[in-house]
Design a protein around this motif. Structure first.
Motif, PDB file in Angstrom:
ATOM      1  N   HIS A  26       5.409   0.804  -6.186  1.00  0.00           N
ATOM      2  CA  HIS A  26       5.467   1.227  -4.790  1.00  0.00           C
ATOM      3  C   HIS A  26       4.388   2.284  -4.588  1.00  0.00           C
ATOM      4  O   HIS A  26       4.465   3.380  -5.144  1.00  0.00           O
ATOM      5  N   TYR A  27       3.367   1.947  -3.801  1.00  0.00           N
ATOM      6  CA  TYR A  27       2.261   2.868  -3.543  1.00  0.00           C
ATOM      7  C   TYR A  27       2.559   3.647  -2.277  1.00  0.00           C
ATOM      8  O   TYR A  27       3.016   3.093  -1.272  1.00  0.00           O
ATOM      9  N   VAL A  36       1.829   6.362   4.372  1.00  0.00           N
ATOM     10  CA  VAL A  36       1.465   4.960   4.185  1.00  0.00           C
ATOM     11  C   VAL A  36       2.158   4.445   2.929  1.00  0.00           C
ATOM     12  O   VAL A  36       2.114   5.091   1.873  1.00  0.00           O
ATOM     13  N   HIS A  37       2.782   3.281   3.038  1.00  0.00           N
ATOM     14  CA  HIS A  37       3.454   2.639   1.907  1.00  0.00           C
ATOM     15  C   HIS A  37       2.867   1.238   1.706  1.00  0.00           C
ATOM     16  O   HIS A  37       2.565   0.536   2.681  1.00  0.00           O
ATOM     17  N   VAL A  38       2.729   0.817   0.452  1.00  0.00           N
ATOM     18  CA  VAL A  38       2.378  -0.567   0.119  1.00  0.00           C
ATOM     19  C   VAL A  38       3.418  -1.088  -0.853  1.00  0.00           C
ATOM     20  O   VAL A  38       3.617  -0.510  -1.926  1.00  0.00           O
ATOM     21  N   ALA A  51       2.841  -5.829   1.789  1.00  0.00           N
ATOM     22  CA  ALA A  51       3.216  -5.239   3.074  1.00  0.00           C
ATOM     23  C   ALA A  51       2.675  -3.815   3.155  1.00  0.00           C
ATOM     24  O   ALA A  51       2.893  -3.013   2.245  1.00  0.00           O
ATOM     25  N   LEU A  52       1.974  -3.538   4.249  1.00  0.00           N
ATOM     26  CA  LEU A  52       1.483  -2.187   4.533  1.00  0.00           C
ATOM     27  C   LEU A  52       2.356  -1.604   5.637  1.00  0.00           C
ATOM     28  O   LEU A  52       2.369  -2.103   6.773  1.00  0.00           O
ATOM     29  N   LEU A  53       3.101  -0.579   5.300  1.00  0.00           N
ATOM     30  CA  LEU A  53       4.008   0.065   6.243  1.00  0.00           C
ATOM     31  C   LEU A  53       3.517   1.481   6.501  1.00  0.00           C
ATOM     32  O   LEU A  53       3.291   2.244   5.560  1.00  0.00           O
ATOM     33  N   ILE A  95      -8.064   1.474   5.383  1.00  0.00           N
ATOM     34  CA  ILE A  95      -9.182   1.974   4.590  1.00  0.00           C
ATOM     35  C   ILE A  95      -8.689   2.955   3.533  1.00  0.00           C
ATOM     36  O   ILE A  95      -9.311   3.127   2.474  1.00  0.00           O
ATOM     37  N   THR A  96      -7.548   3.597   3.778  1.00  0.00           N
ATOM     38  CA  THR A  96      -6.987   4.523   2.796  1.00  0.00           C
ATOM     39  C   THR A  96      -6.318   3.765   1.653  1.00  0.00           C
ATOM     40  O   THR A  96      -6.549   4.044   0.477  1.00  0.00           O
ATOM     41  N   ALA A  97      -5.506   2.778   2.001  1.00  0.00           N
ATOM     42  CA  ALA A  97      -4.735   2.062   0.980  1.00  0.00           C
ATOM     43  C   ALA A  97      -5.567   1.025   0.238  1.00  0.00           C
ATOM     44  O   ALA A  97      -5.361   0.788  -0.953  1.00  0.00           O
ATOM     45  N   PHE A  98      -6.527   0.395   0.950  1.00  0.00           N
ATOM     46  CA  PHE A  98      -7.252  -0.736   0.365  1.00  0.00           C
ATOM     47  C   PHE A  98      -8.765  -0.498   0.337  1.00  0.00           C
ATOM     48  O   PHE A  98      -9.554  -1.415   0.533  1.00  0.00           O
TER      49      PHE A  98
END
Length: 464
Positions: A26-27, A36-38, A51-53, A95-98
């Motif tokens: 869980h990112y 931000v959660h992935v 899923a990007l939440l 852009i932050t998560a990926f």
């Protein structure tokens, strides 16, 4: 705010490598406006979903806003659709998560980066005040199947009508990096709003994320205006730079990244042009098209050759063509001289009947500016559709890059290069193209050769 990306291309769990997010983990990361959660709701061999939440904190969002005024104190700052509808907030989360995936990097499995996948993107709430038609105008030209359903203002009161919100699903075969860049740019364009101040660096972001697809998008101008929040100067600058020889594609590059290599390779641009001219002389070419002609230096030199009847230059960059016109002094040419030369706006990745009927086609330092997924289009258009008797292609030799003192390991010679081939890779590509389209090919180096690394540039001459 929710976005899901699903692939059914097996093994579907390769999505985890591309996104640099382990399906078993869980990112989470905190931003100024929320968290931000992935997570992966499913991760199987034949289907995987990331899923990007984005959990928006409305109070933090208001405090983070710059340039507050009296109007900013309105209750609408706290009671609005920002916590759940897609907007520029989601672009920042992407852009932050990926960031690694959006940069086209995959350290563990680099072969996956340019692999088209069967992808489905779902966003349950998308903001688009201009309606369904705009959603389709933005995404369908990029090859996506668009499924869109309006969201009612309140299902308990159907008489209130529809809102400006939609449930959106996109499906198609795409490279993941391209999909992410499309979403990053187009979500705030749909919303027609940004949560932060738009300045000069937004131009750079637009060009960085849109350089592969924006130049040929039919709504290019609308996208630029909305993304840059109608700042006229920024829009004009972006559209100008989009087709500039230093940021557009595909173009011939005379100076590689501003790094001077060994002294023996200085003047490499002139050496390339002379090698190309000699190849054309030896094959008796009289009618020549220069693909990615840039400022027209090769065209000018070809026009000085006896026996050359006609030279046509093509480039995707309007600004490059203007420079070529000035360099060649087209306006002051005599009618007889003017009849020998023509400049065309166009792309090497599209079939163009204007390219048919030439003795020779030349692509000097062009192919490395193309996304690898578009090389097939270049090959079929030049070798299969136009089919000149002779085709001359030059490209950097990456074996030589270690001799550039300021070029770091893994860096390319120009920021717009999508790849650089070593001698073996170039040889393999050339022979595959020649076999497929019925050409023979001779490969040679350009510039002073190093015993171990070869010449700085490499050239292939295809003969039909």
């Amino acid at each position: 705010m929710l976005l899901t990306i699903t692939t059914t291309t097996s093994p579907a769990t390769d999505l985890g490598f591309l996104l640099h997010k382990n399906p078993d983990s869980h990112y989470t990361v905190s931003l100024s406006f929320g968290t931000v959660h992935v997570v992966y709701p499913e991760a199987k061999h034949d289907r995987c979903t990331a899923a990007l939440l984005v959990d928006i904190d409305p109070i933090a969002l208001v405090r983070a806003r710059q340039g507050s005024s009296g109007a900013d104190l309105a209750l609408s700052q706290y009671i609005n659709d920002r916590p759940y509808s897609t907007s520029s907030l989601l672009s920042v989360a992407l852009i932050t998560a990926f960031s690694t995936a959006m940069g086209g990097r995959c350290k563990e499995r680099p072969e996956l980066v340019n692999r088209p996948l069967s992808l489905e993107v779902k966003m349950p709430v998308v903001s688009c005040p201009q309606g369904e038609q705009l959603v389709r105008k933005l995404f369908e030209p990029l090859g996506y199947e668009v499924e869109i359903h309006p969201v009612a203002l309140d299902e308990r009161f159907p008489g209130w009508g529809e809102s400006s919100l939609f449930a959106l699903t996109l499906r198609g075969e795409a490279v993941l990096q391209h999909l992410l860049s499309h979403l990053y740019v187009l979500l705030p364009v749909l919303d027609d709003e940004k949560h932060y101040w738009v300045g000069q660096e937004e131009v750079d972001k637009l060009l960085r994320q849109g350089q592969e697809w924006l130049p040929t998008h039919p709504e290019r101008d609308l996208i630029a205006r909305r993304y840059l929040r109608y700042h006229h100067d920024l829009v004009e600058q972006a559209l100008s730079r989009l087709f500039d020889e230093e940021s557009g594609f595909p173009l011939s590059t005379e100076v590689d990244k501003g790094h001077e290599p060994l002294a023996s390779t200085q003047g490499l641009g002139a050496s390339r042009r002379e090698a190309v001219r000699e190849a054309l002389r030896s094959h008796g070419a009289r009618r020549i098209v220069d693909l990615g002609c840039g400022e027209g230096r090769l065209i000018g030199e070809l026009l000085s050759e006896q026996g050359i009847e006609r030279v046509v230059g093509m480039d995707v960059a309007h600004r490059a063509l203007k420079k070529a016109s000035a360099h060649l002094h087209l306006e002051t040419m005599t009618p007889r001289e003017r009849g020998r030369v023509e400049l065309l706006h166009g792309s090497v990745t599209y079939c163009d009947s204007r390219l048919v009927g030439f003795d020779a086609a030349v692509a000097v330092e062009v192919i490395e500016h193309l996304d690898p997924t578009k090389l097939g289009a270049f090959e079929s258009n030049v070798f299969g559709f136009a089919r000149p008797t002779t085709v001359v292609v030059t490209t950097p030799n990456s074996d030589y890059n270690s001799l550039f003192p300021l070029l770091g390991e893994g860096e390319f010679r120009h920021p717009d290069h999508r790849f650089e081939w070593n001698r073996q890779e170039f040889d393999r590509w050339c022979r595959a193209v020649a076999d497929k389209y019925g050409y023979s090919v001779v490969i040679s180096g350009i510039g002073d050769e190093d015993e171990e690394h070869g010449a700085p540039s490499q050239m292939a001459v295809f003969s039909r």
